[in-house]
Design a protein around this motif. Structure first.
Motif, PDB file in Angstrom:
ATOM      1  N   LEU A   1     -29.618 -25.946  17.050  1.00  0.00           N
ATOM      2  CA  LEU A   1     -30.904 -25.335  17.411  1.00  0.00           C
ATOM      3  C   LEU A   1     -30.945 -23.837  17.119  1.00  0.00           C
ATOM      4  O   LEU A   1     -32.008 -23.245  17.077  1.00  0.00           O
ATOM      5  CB  LEU A   1     -31.187 -25.572  18.896  1.00  0.00           C
ATOM      6  CG  LEU A   1     -31.215 -27.045  19.316  1.00  0.00           C
ATOM      7  CD1 LEU A   1     -31.475 -27.170  20.804  1.00  0.00           C
ATOM      8  CD2 LEU A   1     -32.272 -27.808  18.522  1.00  0.00           C
ATOM      9  N   ARG A   2     -29.795 -23.207  16.916  1.00  0.00           N
ATOM     10  CA  ARG A   2     -29.786 -21.770  16.636  1.00  0.00           C
ATOM     11  C   ARG A   2     -29.329 -21.542  15.194  1.00  0.00           C
ATOM     12  O   ARG A   2     -30.131 -21.274  14.319  1.00  0.00           O
ATOM     13  CB  ARG A   2     -28.871 -21.064  17.651  1.00  0.00           C
ATOM     14  CG  ARG A   2     -29.215 -19.606  17.863  1.00  0.00           C
ATOM     15  CD  ARG A   2     -28.460 -18.677  16.925  1.00  0.00           C
ATOM     16  NE  ARG A   2     -27.021 -18.895  16.977  1.00  0.00           N
ATOM     17  CZ  ARG A   2     -26.184 -18.387  16.079  1.00  0.00           C
ATOM     18  NH1 ARG A   2     -26.636 -17.644  15.091  1.00  0.00           N
ATOM     19  NH2 ARG A   2     -24.897 -18.642  16.161  1.00  0.00           N
ATOM     20  N   ASP A   3     -28.050 -21.743  14.901  1.00  0.00           N
ATOM     21  CA  ASP A   3     -27.582 -21.559  13.522  1.00  0.00           C
ATOM     22  C   ASP A   3     -28.266 -22.552  12.576  1.00  0.00           C
ATOM     23  O   ASP A   3     -28.644 -22.219  11.465  1.00  0.00           O
ATOM     24  CB  ASP A   3     -26.058 -21.768  13.449  1.00  0.00           C
ATOM     25  CG  ASP A   3     -25.336 -20.499  13.008  1.00  0.00           C
ATOM     26  OD1 ASP A   3     -26.018 -19.501  12.734  1.00  0.00           O
ATOM     27  OD2 ASP A   3     -24.095 -20.515  12.916  1.00  0.00           O
ATOM     28  N   GLY A   4     -28.401 -23.800  13.050  1.00  0.00           N
ATOM     29  CA  GLY A   4     -29.000 -24.851  12.213  1.00  0.00           C
ATOM     30  C   GLY A   4     -30.424 -24.530  11.818  1.00  0.00           C
ATOM     31  O   GLY A   4     -30.859 -24.790  10.697  1.00  0.00           O
TER      32      GLY A   4
ATOM     33  N   GLY B   1     -24.576 -23.872   5.087  1.00  0.00           N
ATOM     34  CA  GLY B   1     -24.481 -24.594   6.350  1.00  0.00           C
ATOM     35  C   GLY B   1     -23.261 -24.266   7.187  1.00  0.00           C
ATOM     36  O   GLY B   1     -22.418 -23.447   6.827  1.00  0.00           O
ATOM     37  N   ASN B   2     -23.197 -24.964   8.330  1.00  0.00           N
ATOM     38  CA  ASN B   2     -22.096 -24.797   9.287  1.00  0.00           C
ATOM     39  C   ASN B   2     -21.170 -26.002   9.219  1.00  0.00           C
ATOM     40  O   ASN B   2     -21.482 -26.977   8.537  1.00  0.00           O
ATOM     41  CB  ASN B   2     -22.671 -24.746  10.705  1.00  0.00           C
ATOM     42  CG  ASN B   2     -23.372 -23.448  11.005  1.00  0.00           C
ATOM     43  OD1 ASN B   2     -24.267 -23.037  10.291  1.00  0.00           O
ATOM     44  ND2 ASN B   2     -22.954 -22.788  12.063  1.00  0.00           N
ATOM     45  N   ALA B   3     -20.113 -25.958   9.990  1.00  0.00           N
ATOM     46  CA  ALA B   3     -19.226 -27.118  10.100  1.00  0.00           C
ATOM     47  C   ALA B   3     -20.057 -28.302  10.590  1.00  0.00           C
ATOM     48  O   ALA B   3     -20.793 -28.189  11.563  1.00  0.00           O
ATOM     49  CB  ALA B   3     -18.101 -26.827  11.074  1.00  0.00           C
TER      50      ALA B   3
ATOM     51  N   ILE C   1     -13.508 -22.262  17.268  1.00  0.00           N
ATOM     52  CA  ILE C   1     -13.668 -22.020  15.830  1.00  0.00           C
ATOM     53  C   ILE C   1     -15.139 -22.218  15.470  1.00  0.00           C
ATOM     54  O   ILE C   1     -15.781 -23.164  15.926  1.00  0.00           O
ATOM     55  CB  ILE C   1     -12.750 -22.947  14.990  1.00  0.00           C
ATOM     56  CG1 ILE C   1     -12.981 -22.771  13.488  1.00  0.00           C
ATOM     57  CG2 ILE C   1     -12.924 -24.418  15.379  1.00  0.00           C
ATOM     58  CD1 ILE C   1     -12.323 -21.585  12.880  1.00  0.00           C
ATOM     59  N   HIS C   2     -15.648 -21.286  14.675  1.00  0.00           N
ATOM     60  CA  HIS C   2     -17.042 -21.354  14.208  1.00  0.00           C
ATOM     61  C   HIS C   2     -16.983 -21.108  12.704  1.00  0.00           C
ATOM     62  O   HIS C   2     -16.817 -19.991  12.254  1.00  0.00           O
ATOM     63  CB  HIS C   2     -17.854 -20.264  14.926  1.00  0.00           C
ATOM     64  CG  HIS C   2     -19.298 -20.177  14.513  1.00  0.00           C
ATOM     65  ND1 HIS C   2     -20.335 -20.444  15.369  1.00  0.00           N
ATOM     66  CD2 HIS C   2     -19.884 -19.831  13.338  1.00  0.00           C
ATOM     67  CE1 HIS C   2     -21.497 -20.264  14.748  1.00  0.00           C
ATOM     68  NE2 HIS C   2     -21.249 -19.893  13.503  1.00  0.00           N
ATOM     69  N   ALA C   3     -17.070 -22.198  11.926  1.00  0.00           N
ATOM     70  CA  ALA C   3     -16.843 -22.075  10.482  1.00  0.00           C
ATOM     71  C   ALA C   3     -18.133 -22.328   9.708  1.00  0.00           C
ATOM     72  O   ALA C   3     -18.869 -23.269  10.001  1.00  0.00           O
ATOM     73  CB  ALA C   3     -15.777 -23.067  10.045  1.00  0.00           C
ATOM     74  N   HIS C   4     -18.357 -21.487   8.727  1.00  0.00           N
ATOM     75  CA  HIS C   4     -19.463 -21.724   7.797  1.00  0.00           C
ATOM     76  C   HIS C   4     -18.916 -22.368   6.527  1.00  0.00           C
ATOM     77  O   HIS C   4     -17.723 -22.302   6.243  1.00  0.00           O
ATOM     78  CB  HIS C   4     -20.209 -20.419   7.514  1.00  0.00           C
ATOM     79  CG  HIS C   4     -21.231 -20.131   8.574  1.00  0.00           C
ATOM     80  ND1 HIS C   4     -22.551 -20.451   8.428  1.00  0.00           N
ATOM     81  CD2 HIS C   4     -21.101 -19.605   9.823  1.00  0.00           C
ATOM     82  CE1 HIS C   4     -23.198 -20.119   9.535  1.00  0.00           C
ATOM     83  NE2 HIS C   4     -22.346 -19.601  10.400  1.00  0.00           N
ATOM     84  N   ASN C   5     -19.834 -22.964   5.759  1.00  0.00           N
ATOM     85  CA  ASN C   5     -19.377 -23.895   4.726  1.00  0.00           C
ATOM     86  C   ASN C   5     -19.454 -23.364   3.298  1.00  0.00           C
ATOM     87  O   ASN C   5     -19.512 -24.141   2.357  1.00  0.00           O
ATOM     88  CB  ASN C   5     -20.201 -25.186   4.848  1.00  0.00           C
ATOM     89  CG  ASN C   5     -19.520 -26.343   4.187  1.00  0.00           C
ATOM     90  OD1 ASN C   5     -18.289 -26.430   4.211  1.00  0.00           O
ATOM     91  ND2 ASN C   5     -20.284 -27.222   3.556  1.00  0.00           N
TER      92      ASN C   5
HETATM   93 ZN    ZN Z   1     -22.861 -19.010  12.393  1.00  0.00          ZN
END
Ligand code: ZN
Length: 528
Positions: free
Chosen positions: A12-15, A241-243, A205-209
Motif C-alpha cells: 500500500l505504500r511502496d507498491g 519493484g520490491n521483494a 530486510i527491505h530489498a528493491h529489485n
Molecule cells: Zn522501498
C-alpha cells in the motif's frame, strides 16, 4: 521449533509508488482485509505526512476488525533545524494513531551531506530524536536504514554508527534497506552477518529489485540472521519493484523451514496475488513463480506423461500448497496423454487407446487452426470433450436474435438492445433486454429468456470479457477471438468464441458459458 519470520507488507505504500498503480482509499482497505486474511504480521498503510488520501486511510482502517495484522504508518526522521515535536510529518504520524511507526533515515554518508545537507553528527541526532520521541506514541518503532548496503560499502563505520544510534533510541527493529536495489546476494549475506555481530536489535530486510535479486537478497538476509522481511504482493514497487512476498514467503516456509504464516493460510497466496492484480487493474503475470497461471502448466507431451505419474518430476513444490494448481495445456502440440489427463480432470471416462481420444485431438487441431484457443477457456474445452463423446445435452435451441445499437446525438451514449427467441422443449420464449453494449444486451436477453426454465442462471454473472484479433493482417475483416469469464457464488469458468463477426464470437462464448453452468448442475444432481 520453527523460527518465526515477521512479514511486513508495503504494497500500500511502496507498491503504490509503482508506475501504472494507483489505489483509492477503498482499494487500500480491501487489500488490507485480504492481507489480514493471509496472516501478514504488519501492513504498512501509507505515509500520512505525504498525502491526504493516506491520512484518510488511517482514519478508516481503524474501523476494520483485523484478526492478524497490525497497521504501520510510514514516515521519515524529522527535518533538520526544527524540533521533532514541531515537524508536520511527525505530527501526522502521531495523528494516524497507528500502532507501529516505521521511520526511514539516512545511513549513507554521501546522502547525508549531499541530499540532506547536514553534518554526519546532526543526522545521528535526527535518528535518535525521532525514534525516542515517537516511541512514546507507538507500540513499536521500526527504523528503515535507507541505502544501508551502499552506505556500508562506502563507509561501514558511519553506517553502523547510524544503526547503533537507532539501537540506543530503542528502535524495535532495524531494517536494512537496499534502496537502489543494486546489491547482489553474496554481498547482502556478508553485510547482514557483519551487522548481527555489532547490533542486538532484531534486523529486517527491505530489498528493491533493480538487479532482479530482491527475493534472493531477502532470503540470504534471513539465512544470515534477519528476522523481518519487507516486501510487496506481486513485487509491486517503484522502478523494478520490491521483494515479491508471493515468492519470499513460500521459499522461506516450504524450502527453508521458517515459519512466516500458517500453512493453511499459505493456500490463499494465489488468491491474494490475483486479488491485488485485480484491484490494481493489471493483468496477472502468467509466468510469476508460485502463483502465476503458468507456474505449474505443462505443455510438452513427454513432460505431461511424466508429471502425471510423478508431479515432482517437473514441479518444485506441490501447487496446492500455495493455492495454485497443475494445468495440462491442450494445444496443437498435444499428445494423447494431455487429452487423457484433461479427461481425468473433467471426470470424463476415456479409454487410453480408444478412437475417441484421436477424435478429440483432431477436433482441437481443427478448431485451433480456425483461431480458437482453449488454454484460457477450459469450460469450452470440457464442452468440446462432451460433444465429441456424445455426452453433451441440449438445453435450448436458438430460433433467432437481433441486436440493435443506436446513437441519437453525438454526445449521448450508444444504446444497445437485444431481442431473442429460444425454444426449450416445446416452449418458445421471446424476450428483449437492454445493456451497456451489444454483448451485454445479448447476454441479458438470453439469460432472461432461459431463467424461467433454469432458475440457477439467475446467479450467473458475466465477469470478464476480452477480445483479441486473431489474424491481424486483415484489419477490420480479421477474425476475433472472444474470451468470456462467467461466474456465480461458487465458481468461475471461461469460454471462447471465434468469428469474423464480434457479436457471433461473443454469442458462442456466452452460450458455452451458460451450457457449462447447466451441465454442471445436471452433473451435481446426478442427471448426466
Ligand atoms: Zn522501498
Amino acid at each position: 521449533m520453527q523460527k518465526i519470520i515477521e512479514i511486513y507488507d508495503t504494497t500500500l505504500r511502496d507498491g503504490s509508488q509503482a508506475e501504472d498503480i494507483s489505489f483509492s482509499v477503498d482499494d487500500k482497505l480491501r487489500i488490507t482485509e485480504k492481507l489480514d486474511e493471509l496472516g501478514i504480521h504488519y501492513i504498512e498503510g501509507g505515509w500520512p505526512g505525504s498525502n491526504p488520501k493516506d491520512a484518510e486511510y488511517f482514519k478508516k482502517v481503524k474501523k476494520l476488525s483485523l484478526k492478524n495484522s497490525v497497521i504501520a504508518a510510514f514516515g521519515s526522521t524529522h527535518r533538520p533545524k526544527i524540533k521533532v515535536e514541531n515537524d508536520p510529518n511527525v505530527k501526522s504520524l502521531i495523528a494516524s494513531e497507528a500502532k507501529i511507526f516505521t521511520i526511514f533515515g539516512k545511513t549513507w554518508d554521501f546522502h547525508v551531506t549531499e541530499a540532506l545537507k547536514v553534518s554526519l553528527e546532526e543526522n545521528l541526532e535526527l535518528i535518535f530524536n525521532t525514534i525516542t520521541y515517537l516511541k512514546k506514541y507507538a507500540e513499536k518503532v521500526f527504523f528503515d536504514a535507507e541505502h544501508f548496503f551502499d552506505g556500508y560499502k562506502d563507509n561501514s563505520e558511519y553506517a553502523l554508527k547510524c544503526l547503533k544510534t537507532a539501537e540506543e533510541a530503542k528502535a524495535d527493529c532495524i531494517v536494512l534497506c537496499d534502496t537502489n536495489g543494486g546489491t547482489l546476494p553474496a554481498e547482502v549475506a556478508k553485510i547482514v552477518k557483519d551487522v548481527t555481530e555489532s547490533i542486538n536489535v532484531p534486523l529486517g530486510i527491505h530489498a528493491h529489485n533493480d538487479s532482479d535479486c530482491a527475493v534472493a537478497n531477502s532470503i540470504v538476509a534471513i539465512i544470515n540472521g534477519a528476522v523481518q522481511v519487507q516486501g510487496t504482493i506481486n513485487g509491486f514497487g517503484e522502478r523494478c519493484g520490491n521483494a515479491n512476498l508471493c515468492s519470499v514467503i513460500p521459499n522461506l516456509q516450504l524450502k527453508l523451514g521458517y515459519r512466516c504464516i500458517d500453512d493453511y493460510k499459505l493456500k490463499k497466496l494465489t488468491e491474494v496475488s490475483r486479488f491485488v492484480y485485480e484491484i490494481a487493474n493489471l493483468i496477472p503475470f502468467k509466468r510469476q513463480p508460485f502463483v502465476g497461471e503458468s507456474a505449474f502448466a505443462h505443455k510438452g507431451g513427454v513432460h505431461v506423461s511424466a508429471v502425471r505419474k510423478r508431479p515432482e518430476t517437473y514441479e518444485h513444490i506441490r501447487p496446492e500448497l500455495v493455492g495454485n494448481r497443475q494445468r495440462i495445456l491442450v494445444s496443437d502440440l498435444a499428445g494423447k496423454s494431455n487429452i487423457l489427463k484433461k479427461a481425468e480432470e473433467f471426470n470424463i471416462p476415456l479409454e487410453p487407446n480408444s478412437l475417441e481420444v484421436q477424435a478429440i485431438v483432431d477436433a482441437i487441431k481443427t478448431l485451433e487452426n480456425e483461431g480458437y484457443q482453449f488454454e484460457g477457456a477450459e469450460a469450452s474445452l470440457e464442452l468440446l470433450f462432451r460433444k465429441t463423446l456424445g455426452l453433451k445435452r441440449k438445453f435450448f435451441d436458438l430460433i433467432g436474435f437481433r441486436v440493435i445499437d443506436e446513437k441519437r446525438k453525438g454526445d449521448e451514449p450508444t444504446l444497445s438492445e437485444a431481442t431473442i427467441m429460444v425454444k426449450v422443449g416445446k416452449n418458445i420464449e421471446h424476450t428483449a433486454s437492454t445493456g451497456n453494449g451489444p454483448v451485454n444486451a445479448l447476454d441479458n436477453a438470453l439469460r432472461k429468456a432461459l431463467e424461467r426454465f433454469y432458475p440457477e442462471l439467475k446467479r450467473v454473472r458475466l465477469k470478464d470479457y476480452k477480445v483479441r484479433v486473431v489474424n491481424s493482417g486483415k484489419g477490420t475483416a480479421s477474425k476475433v477471438r472472444v474470451l468470456i469469464e462467467s461466474g456465480d457464488d461458487e465458481d468461475v469458468w471461461s469460454t471462447v468464441g471465434v468469428s469474423e463477426n464480434i457479436i457471433e464470437a461473443s454469442w458462442q462464448a456466452i452460450v458455452d458459458g451458460i451450457e457449462y453452468k447447466l451441465c454442471k448442475e445436471k452433473i451435481k444432481k446426478g442427471e448426466i
